[in-house]
Design an enzyme around this catalytic site. Structure first.
Site, PDB file in Angstrom:
ATOM      1  N   TYR A 184      53.422   9.156  44.871  1.00 18.98           N
ATOM      2  CA  TYR A 184      54.415   9.540  45.880  1.00 18.98           C
ATOM      3  C   TYR A 184      54.050   9.004  47.258  1.00 18.98           C
ATOM      4  O   TYR A 184      52.879   9.018  47.653  1.00 18.98           O
ATOM      5  CB  TYR A 184      54.500  11.063  45.975  1.00 18.98           C
ATOM      6  CG  TYR A 184      55.216  11.717  44.818  1.00 18.98           C
ATOM      7  CD1 TYR A 184      56.550  11.447  44.557  1.00 18.98           C
ATOM      8  CD2 TYR A 184      54.549  12.611  44.008  1.00 18.98           C
ATOM      9  CE1 TYR A 184      57.198  12.069  43.502  1.00 18.98           C
ATOM     10  CE2 TYR A 184      55.181  13.240  42.958  1.00 18.98           C
ATOM     11  CZ  TYR A 184      56.516  12.969  42.712  1.00 18.98           C
ATOM     12  OH  TYR A 184      57.158  13.573  41.677  1.00 18.98           O
ATOM     13  N   ARG A 241      37.435  41.111  63.390  1.00 18.06           N
ATOM     14  CA  ARG A 241      38.487  41.325  62.383  1.00 18.06           C
ATOM     15  C   ARG A 241      38.564  42.828  62.125  1.00 18.06           C
ATOM     16  O   ARG A 241      39.420  43.505  62.662  1.00 18.06           O
ATOM     17  CB  ARG A 241      38.192  40.556  61.091  1.00 18.06           C
ATOM     18  CG  ARG A 241      38.252  39.031  61.241  1.00 18.06           C
ATOM     19  CD  ARG A 241      38.182  38.328  59.891  1.00 18.06           C
ATOM     20  NE  ARG A 241      37.182  38.914  59.001  1.00 18.06           N
ATOM     21  CZ  ARG A 241      36.771  38.365  57.873  1.00 18.06           C
ATOM     22  NH1 ARG A 241      37.278  37.202  57.472  1.00 18.06           N
ATOM     23  NH2 ARG A 241      35.871  38.955  57.119  1.00 18.06           N
ATOM     24  N   LYS A 269      35.213  39.526  44.420  1.00 14.92           N
ATOM     25  CA  LYS A 269      36.613  39.566  44.869  1.00 14.92           C
ATOM     26  C   LYS A 269      37.319  38.286  44.432  1.00 14.92           C
ATOM     27  O   LYS A 269      36.669  37.290  44.080  1.00 14.92           O
ATOM     28  CB  LYS A 269      36.658  39.720  46.389  1.00 14.92           C
ATOM     29  CG  LYS A 269      36.005  38.572  47.143  1.00 14.92           C
ATOM     30  CD  LYS A 269      35.866  38.865  48.631  1.00 14.92           C
ATOM     31  CE  LYS A 269      35.072  37.753  49.301  1.00 14.92           C
ATOM     32  NZ  LYS A 269      34.818  38.031  50.714  1.00 14.92           N
ATOM     33  N   MET A 301      51.885  17.159  41.486  1.00 16.33           N
ATOM     34  CA  MET A 301      51.793  18.512  40.918  1.00 16.33           C
ATOM     35  C   MET A 301      50.918  18.544  39.668  1.00 16.33           C
ATOM     36  O   MET A 301      50.077  19.440  39.503  1.00 16.33           O
ATOM     37  CB  MET A 301      53.201  19.036  40.594  1.00 16.33           C
ATOM     38  CG  MET A 301      53.190  20.484  40.136  1.00 16.33           C
ATOM     39  SD  MET A 301      54.813  21.106  39.685  1.00 16.33           S
ATOM     40  CE  MET A 301      55.575  21.324  41.271  1.00 16.33           C
TER      41      MET A 301
HETATM   42  C1  LIG Z   1      33.416  37.651  50.827  1.00 15.22           C
HETATM   43  C2  LIG Z   1      32.456  38.472  51.589  1.00 15.22           C
HETATM   44  C3  LIG Z   1      31.076  38.241  51.498  1.00 15.22           C
HETATM   45  C4  LIG Z   1      30.488  37.090  50.738  1.00 15.22           C
HETATM   46  O1  LIG Z   1      30.553  35.931  51.521  1.00 15.22           O
HETATM   47  P1  LIG Z   1      29.927  34.557  50.967  1.00 15.22           P
HETATM   48  O2  LIG Z   1      30.043  33.638  52.116  1.00 15.22           O
HETATM   49  O3  LIG Z   1      30.776  34.138  49.813  1.00 15.22           O
HETATM   50  O4  LIG Z   1      28.542  34.862  50.559  1.00 15.22           O
HETATM   51  C5  LIG Z   1      30.231  39.120  52.152  1.00 15.22           C
HETATM   52  N1  LIG Z   1      30.715  40.158  52.868  1.00 15.22           N
HETATM   53  C6  LIG Z   1      32.033  40.389  53.000  1.00 15.22           C
HETATM   54  C7  LIG Z   1      32.499  41.539  53.822  1.00 15.22           C
HETATM   55  C8  LIG Z   1      32.948  39.563  52.377  1.00 15.22           C
HETATM   56  O5  LIG Z   1      34.249  39.792  52.499  1.00 15.22           O
END
Ligand SMILES: *Cc1c(COP(=O)(O)O)cnc(C)c1O
Length: 330
Positions: A221, A99, A3, A269
């Site tokens: 800055y 969640r 992802k 930046m």
């Molecule tokens: C992103 C994610 C993972 C992976 O988590 P890591 O901590 O990067 O290993 C596993 N399961 C779900 C549902 C996720 O969204």
């Protein structure tokens, strides 16, 4: 887990590296999943937030994308779209993260709704504190209670659980993410190197100017850093528009020509400043600044930079900006 553009590493690049090692990929973004199929990837693709609208379902069906279902109305939508009985789905259970996911009653309702129509079901949950003090047992107990008597494949572990509680993985599908990219899921406790994880991403730039400060001169800055002795500083062409965290304070580690030093003043930046005072005089304009990753034999873990900036390596990797040129080195 690929992802978020493979945690900022580039989807196609990560997939090329991992395709022969994995039994499937998981991600969030529908358009990217379709791209994976277009690139010829045939194994399962898991969509971690399922689908958002019914309009997406024809693409799910066409490309055999596996939705994670976490609300009952999604199941009704799925069935109304003539979901083929041969295609698998995941049901997400909420075992304490609060969640996404079904509670016990929701799970029963979901299974009833799918019964006789969609037989290929995998049960999934996500750990809230696999990297922390509560661990995973409390959620495993809830999972066991909720799924008692169900003989279905499961998917539980993220990187933290895989590394810390490897026995949990005696179930069917694991979901490693950050560990694939060389980040530690618990950098405060165990470094990536101690976990035998190597950095994948290196962020480098160049010193484009050198400044000499006298005591009382300030840098950048807000004049947030003021020298109390004569100093030599380097100006690095990298800033928050490249994905370097603006919150990294003075003292955040950085490598210059492979030598460890620290940032000075505020990150802007397009630029940040580094301390060259104690480095050999030949280190100067044109020198290589490694913001994280590997410089020759020396590694600056992204986790260390992240900790200094009050964040985690995940966020640094994902924030790598599109304007940064990427090259692949083996
Ligand atoms: C992103 C994610 C993972 C992976 O988590 P890591 O901590 O990067 O290993 C596993 N399961 C779900 C549902 C996720 O969204």
């Amino acid at each position: 887990m690929v992802k978020a553009n493979a945690y900022g590493h580039g989807l196609e690049r990560a997939v090329a590296a991992l395709a022969d090692l994995t039994d499937g990929f998981a991600l969030i973004e529908l358009e990217r999943a379709v791209r994976l199929r277009a690139a010829g990837f045939e194994l399962p693709i898991l969509m971690l937030e399922g689908f958002y609208t019914a309009e997406e379902l024809p693409l799910f069906i066409e490309h055999r994308l596996i939705p994670v279902l976490h609300r009952l109305d999604q199941i009704h939508t799925l069935l109304a779209a003539n979901w083929p009985a041969a295609l698998p789905v995941y049901l997400k259970l909420d075992t304490g993260m609060h969640r996404l996911g079904f509670d016990a009653a929701g799970l029963a309702a979901a299974r009833t709704a799918l019964s006789g129509k969609v037989p290929d079901i995998t049960l999934m949950t996500h750990f809230a504190d696999a990297d922390g003090s509560r661990g995973v047992d409390w959620q495993l107990e809830r999972f066991a209670t909720m799924t008692a008597g169900m003989d279905l494949p499961c998917s539980l572990s993220n990187s933290a659980a895989l590394l810390r509680f490897p026995d949990v993985v005696a179930n069917d599908w694991a979901r490693p993410g950050i560990m694939l990219y060389g980040g530690s899921p618990f950098p405060q406790l165990i470094s990536a190197a101690e976990l035998d994880l190597q950095p994948v991403m290196t962020l480098q730039s160049e010193i484009i100017a050198v400044q000499t400060l006298v005591a009382g001169d300030s840098v950048g800055y807000g004049c947030s850093f003021t020298s109390d002795h004569p100093m030599r500083i380097g100006v690095v062409a990298c800033g928050y528009a490249d994905g370097y965290p603006r919150h990294a304070p003075t003292g955040t580690p950085v490598l210059v020509d492979g030598l460890r030093t620290r940032t000075l003043g505020r990150v802007s930046m397009d630029k940040l400043c580094v301390d060259l005072t104690d480095l050999p005089a030949k280190v100067g304009a044109g020198g290589t600044a490694t913001l994280w990753g590997q410089a020759g034999e020396t590694v600056l873990p992204a986790d260390e930079v992240a900790t200094s900036a009050g964040t985690i390596s995940y966020e640094l990797f994902c924030a790598l900006a599109a304007r940064v040129p990427v090259s692949e080195i083996n």
